[in-house]
Every structure is written in C-alpha cells, then in structure tokens.
Design an enzyme around this catalytic site. Structure first.
Site, PDB file in Angstrom:
ATOM      1  N   SER A  15       0.813  -1.213   0.000  1.00 31.45           N
ATOM      2  CA  SER A  15       0.000   0.000   0.000  1.00 31.45           C
ATOM      3  C   SER A  15       0.849   1.266   0.000  1.00 31.45           C
ATOM      4  CB  SER A  15      -0.929  -0.004   1.217  1.00 31.45           C
ATOM      5  OG  SER A  15      -1.814  -1.102   1.165  1.00 31.45           O
ATOM      6  N   CYS A  43      -1.991  -6.074   2.811  1.00 33.30           N
ATOM      7  CA  CYS A  43      -3.405  -5.726   2.923  1.00 33.30           C
ATOM      8  C   CYS A  43      -4.236  -6.364   1.817  1.00 33.30           C
ATOM      9  CB  CYS A  43      -3.582  -4.207   2.903  1.00 33.30           C
ATOM     10  SG  CYS A  43      -5.315  -3.685   2.950  1.00 33.30           S
ATOM     11  N   CYS A  48      -6.005  -7.464   5.178  1.00 35.31           N
ATOM     12  CA  CYS A  48      -7.308  -6.896   5.512  1.00 35.31           C
ATOM     13  C   CYS A  48      -8.379  -7.104   4.448  1.00 35.31           C
ATOM     14  CB  CYS A  48      -7.166  -5.405   5.834  1.00 35.31           C
ATOM     15  SG  CYS A  48      -6.048  -4.493   4.771  1.00 35.31           S
ATOM     16  N   LYS A  51      -9.390 -10.914   4.359  1.00 33.01           N
ATOM     17  CA  LYS A  51      -9.955 -11.199   5.691  1.00 33.01           C
ATOM     18  C   LYS A  51     -11.347 -10.609   5.833  1.00 33.01           C
ATOM     19  CE  LYS A  51      -8.871  -8.516   8.836  1.00 33.01           C
ATOM     20  NZ  LYS A  51      -7.982  -7.659   9.657  1.00 33.01           N
ATOM     21  N   TYR A 100      -3.800  -3.135  -9.242  1.00 30.36           N
ATOM     22  CA  TYR A 100      -2.664  -2.387  -8.696  1.00 30.36           C
ATOM     23  C   TYR A 100      -1.515  -2.341  -9.705  1.00 30.36           C
ATOM     24  CZ  TYR A 100      -4.141  -1.575  -3.863  1.00 30.36           C
ATOM     25  OH  TYR A 100      -4.764  -1.101  -2.737  1.00 30.36           O
ATOM     26  N   TYR A 179      -6.169  -7.744  17.314  1.00 34.28           N
ATOM     27  CA  TYR A 179      -7.277  -7.695  16.366  1.00 34.28           C
ATOM     28  C   TYR A 179      -7.285  -8.894  15.426  1.00 34.28           C
ATOM     29  CZ  TYR A 179      -4.126  -5.904  12.686  1.00 34.28           C
ATOM     30  OH  TYR A 179      -3.123  -5.760  11.757  1.00 34.28           O
ATOM     31  N   GLU A 183     -10.480 -11.359  15.278  1.00 38.94           N
ATOM     32  CA  GLU A 183     -11.207 -11.431  14.005  1.00 38.94           C
ATOM     33  C   GLU A 183     -11.292 -12.857  13.499  1.00 38.94           C
ATOM     34  OE1 GLU A 183     -10.281  -6.933  12.319  1.00 38.94           O
ATOM     35  OE2 GLU A 183      -8.938  -8.586  11.795  1.00 38.94           O
ATOM     36  N   ARG A 206      -5.419  -4.887  23.841  1.00 38.64           N
ATOM     37  CA  ARG A 206      -4.766  -3.836  24.617  1.00 38.64           C
ATOM     38  C   ARG A 206      -4.698  -2.550  23.792  1.00 38.64           C
ATOM     39  NH1 ARG A 206      -1.816  -4.422  29.035  1.00 38.64           N
ATOM     40  NH2 ARG A 206      -1.587  -6.679  28.654  1.00 38.64           N
ATOM     41  N   ASP A 305       4.606  -0.461   7.624  1.00 39.68           N
ATOM     42  CA  ASP A 305       4.852  -1.333   8.770  1.00 39.68           C
ATOM     43  C   ASP A 305       6.322  -1.570   9.050  1.00 39.68           C
ATOM     44  OD1 ASP A 305       2.139  -1.460   8.812  1.00 39.68           O
ATOM     45  OD2 ASP A 305       1.964  -3.620   8.442  1.00 39.68           O
ATOM     46  N   HIS A 438     -33.464   8.935  12.281  1.00 39.07           N
ATOM     47  CA  HIS A 438     -34.255   7.886  12.932  1.00 39.07           C
ATOM     48  C   HIS A 438     -35.035   7.071  11.903  1.00 39.07           C
ATOM     49  CE1 HIS A 438     -36.526   6.046  16.193  1.00 39.07           C
ATOM     50  NE2 HIS A 438     -37.621   6.258  15.478  1.00 39.07           N
ATOM     51  N   GLU A 443     -27.921   7.143  15.271  1.00 42.57           N
ATOM     52  CA  GLU A 443     -28.536   8.277  15.962  1.00 42.57           C
ATOM     53  C   GLU A 443     -28.182   8.312  17.443  1.00 42.57           C
ATOM     54  OE1 GLU A 443     -32.873   8.249  16.638  1.00 42.57           O
ATOM     55  OE2 GLU A 443     -32.872   6.160  15.981  1.00 42.57           O
TER      56      GLU A 443
END
Length: 449
Positions: A15, A43, A48, A51, A100, A179, A183, A206, A305, A438, A443
């Site tokens: 990325s 990614c 991500c 996943k 890409y 995470y 996940e 954490r 990273d 609503h 909301e």
C-alpha cells in the site's frame, strides 16, 4: 549531479510503496519498484481485504438464522462450502493484484518482479545480481507474522496461510489477543469450528477502550468462544492422526486440529542490506525514521509497517503520499498521527478514535463520559440478546469530544464519519444540536446521556 538509473527506487509494492511510486511518477520522477511476490502487499494479498471478505462470509451464519424471524423460509440446516468462498476470495485478490499492477504501469512506473536489497546509499542489488542506482531509495517492505519459538511451532500456521486452508478444522486454537486473533476467532467460530483463544496476559485488545473490549469478551463467551488467559506456549506435539496437542503453562494441555499464531508482526528488514548504507534499526528491527520518513541515511526513506509506527494500511498510504509530495512534488507534507480511527472486524465489530476513558483521565484530569447501551432494532426482532455499546469521552472543562468508541453492528462504518467530528474538535453540545437520523443505530451518537 550524479547520473542515476532512477530518481526513486522503491523496494516493496504494498500500500505505501504503491502510493509513493505512483505519486512520485506523477510528479515527473523516474521510478522503479521491486516486488518479489505480488503487487498489492499484505493488505490486498493476504491481509485486511481477503480477511474482510471472510468476515462477510462468516456473518451469513447468523444472518440466515435471523432471517426466519423476518419471514424468510430458510432451511434449518444450510450447507456451507468453504472451498467456494475461499476460491472466490482468492479470485478477488487476483483481480486486485492486476488492478494495482495496471495503476503503476499506467503511471509509467517500472515494475521489477524480483527481490531487491540495499547495497549502498544510492544502490540496490536485484536477485539476479543486477545493480541499479537511484537518487532516493524508499523501503516499503512491510512486516510478517511473529511465530513463537516453542518446540513444535512448525506445526502451526499464521494468518498468511489461513486463506488457503483445504477445509475448516473442527477445533482451532488461536494464540494472541489482538485484532487478528479476535477477528479470526469470530470467522472460524461462525464457520462451525470450536475456537479456543489463548493469551499470555488477561487482557484482550490492549489499547482499546476497556468497556468496549470487555463487551466483546462477554459476547464472544456467550457465543461459545473459549478463552484461556495467562497461558503461554510450552510446545506443540503432532500425533499420527494429525491432531495437535498444545502444552500451556498454567493450564491443562489442549488437543485441536489447527493452531494459528496471531502474536504480532515484525518488520521485514532481515537480510535487506540496510547496514551497508548506515540505516539504523530499533530493537524490534524497524527502520528508524524522522517526521519526514527519512532514515539515518539521507538518501534512504521508509514508510509503512517496516517503520513499526502505526501498523495500518491507511497510515502507510498517507506516509507514501507525504513522502512523494515532499521529496518530488515540492509540497512539504507530514502525516498527523493524532486521532487515527481503527476497527476490529470481530463478531460484533468494534471501532474507536481518539483517547480512551483511562487515557483521557490521565491526560486531561477532568473528563465526562456519555454512553448508550442498547439492543439494536434488528437484534430485537431476531430475538438476539446481543447489545451494542457506544461511548463518548469528553474534556470535562470544554466539552470537546476527545474519544468515541463503539461495538455493535456496522460500528466501523458509523465511526468513519464520526471520526471527522472528533478530529475537528467538535463538542458534545454540537453533537446534541444535530438532529437524529431515525430509526438508526448511528442516531445514538447524538442522543448520548
């Protein structure tokens, strides 16, 4: 001026590297990018994006059950084909890899499908021995999953291999509590596996707000996901029938069909030759950079990273953009790391931006907290007892919203827009003055008490 082969040579087409290459080329630079695997990076290829597609697929397990309460005649037993989902996800990864690649080529970026290492301040060496020179070198090689060094660790997998499984195992043990662990715990559970999540401490996720992460733990336990805390690996034994027996410190051994390590990620700097150019690394092996992404070697920069600052794809993209604009576009730009929104695509998902309640109390002293603990309308009719929790943290003196945290259906989708308000420094009064949309879950953000 030295006559270099390129103005910019990028190592890694993930990325951050892709964005930096494209923008630098658009500014008129001669750019080449070396990628030893596939264009798109962690990614897109093994992180991500695939996943999240698995998360979508897993959510149908609950949606199909809920559909009966909404009048749909769904069979009691719905057949699930893991290979169909897996292959469709991998096909989408192929499409994105091509997209890409086309983007880089359309901006006249030369793609070199080889591993490249640094062999000097302005030189890289390709896997075939070819040497290339460049005015600037950008390191954007990302990170890789950390694997414990316990005996038998070779019998486990990481998230990289999870997308290529032949079948969904009946019993899964996931090591970690971040995470990725949570996940995949939700994904495997929804696909019918019994999931055990182990962690060396007694805290999951954490860094996230305590109330939100505690709610995820409660919901996960209610769903049947098993947690073992203060448990450290001692070893993995593989039996003749393929089952894995995991020995844990402080707990009885556990026998499962699959062990997955989700114990953090380490920068991909080993064997990159950075020492040849005087590039300094920190204790974790990450490249040390300044606010302009410049390493201790003036001609070498790093983003994403591999710098171990904030391991998020959008951050790597921002860093790549800032680097290209600053170095080649004549537009000095720095990334603002304050108020970065993040999400965990668990079941249910959670998201947050800004300070947690404890961080705000330590930083500001005077803090006011507003919450909404409710059962989403869809869950009510579906006869599902799962509750959502929204939390707003405000400066007690000014009323400025310094943190928003939530768990519940579509929490990440809702938070993205709300994060703009937190970044802009809006107050609780300004939220209250906004008319509610609503009926919606969102909301609740303007009705918090």
């Amino acid at each position: 001026m030295p006559d270099y082969d390129y103005d910019l040579f990028v190592i890694g087409a993930g990325s951050g590297g892709t964005r930096a290459s494209r923008v630098a080329a658009a500014h008129g630079a001669r750019v080449a990018v070396a990628e030893e695997y596939r264009v798109g990076g962690t990614c897109v290829i093994r992180g991500c994006v695939p996943k999240k597609l698995l998360v979508y697929g897993a959510h149908f397990a609950e949606d199909l059950k809920d559909a009966r309460r909404f009048g749909w005649q769904v069979p009691d037993e719905c057949e699930f084909s893991w290979t169909t989902l897996r292959d469709n996800v991998l096909s989408e990864v192929d499409r994105l890899n091509t997209a890409y690649t086309n983007t880089l080529e359309s901006h006249h970026v030369e793609i070199i499908p080889q591993r490249a290492t640094v062999s000097g301040p302005n030189e890289v060496t390709l896997a075939d021995g070819t040497r290339k020179t460049a005015g600037k070198i950008l390191i954007a090689v990302g990170a890789h999953p950390a694997v414990p060094t316990c005996p038998g660790h070779e019998h486990g997998i990481t998230s990289n291999e999870a997308f290529h499984l032949d079948a969904i195992p009946k019993r899964v043990l996931i090591a970690g509590a971040g995470y990725i662990a949570n996940e995949f715990a939700g994904i495997f559970h929804q696909f019918g596996a019994h999931v055990i999540l182990i962690n060396r401490t007694d805290v999951i996720l954490r860094g996230y707000d305590e109330s939100i992460r505690d709610r995820l733990l409660q919901v996960s336990l209610a769903k049947g996901i098993e947690f073992k805390f203060n448990a450290a690996f001692q070893g993995i034994d593989k039996s003749d029938d393929g089952c894995l027996t995991v020995k844990l410190k402080g707990h009885e051994p556990v026998t499962v069909d699959l062990v997955m390590f989700a114990t953090g990620r380490l920068p991909n700097t080993r064997g990159l030759g950075l020492e040849s150019a005087g590039v300094e690394l920190d204790e974790a092996g990450a490249i040390k950079v300044d606010d302009d992404n410049q390493s201790t070697c003036p001609s070498i920069y790093a983003v994403g990273d591999v710098t171990n600052r904030v391991q998020l794809t959008p951050v790597a993209i921002r860093e790549g953009q800032a680097f290209a604009d600053s170095v080649f576009g004549g537009k000095p730009t720095r990334v603002d790391y304050g108020c970065i929104p993040s999400a965990v695509f668990s079941h249910p998902p959670m998201a947050g931006v800004g300070m947690t309640e404890s961080q705000a109390k330590q930083t500001l002293g005077s803090v006011r907290v507003y919450t909404s603990d409710f059962r989403p309308m869809k869950n009510v009719l579906a006869n599902r007892n799962e509750r959502a929790l929204y939390k707003m943290v405000c400066d007690g003196d000014s009323g400025r919203v310094v943190g928003l945290h939530m768990i519940g259906p579509d929490a990440p989708e809702i938070l993205q827009a709300a994060a703009i308000a937190v970044k802009a420094g809006l107050t609780k009064d300004q939220f209250d003055q906004t008319v509610a949309l609503h009926p919606s879950m969102a909301e609740e953000l303007v009705l918090l008490r």
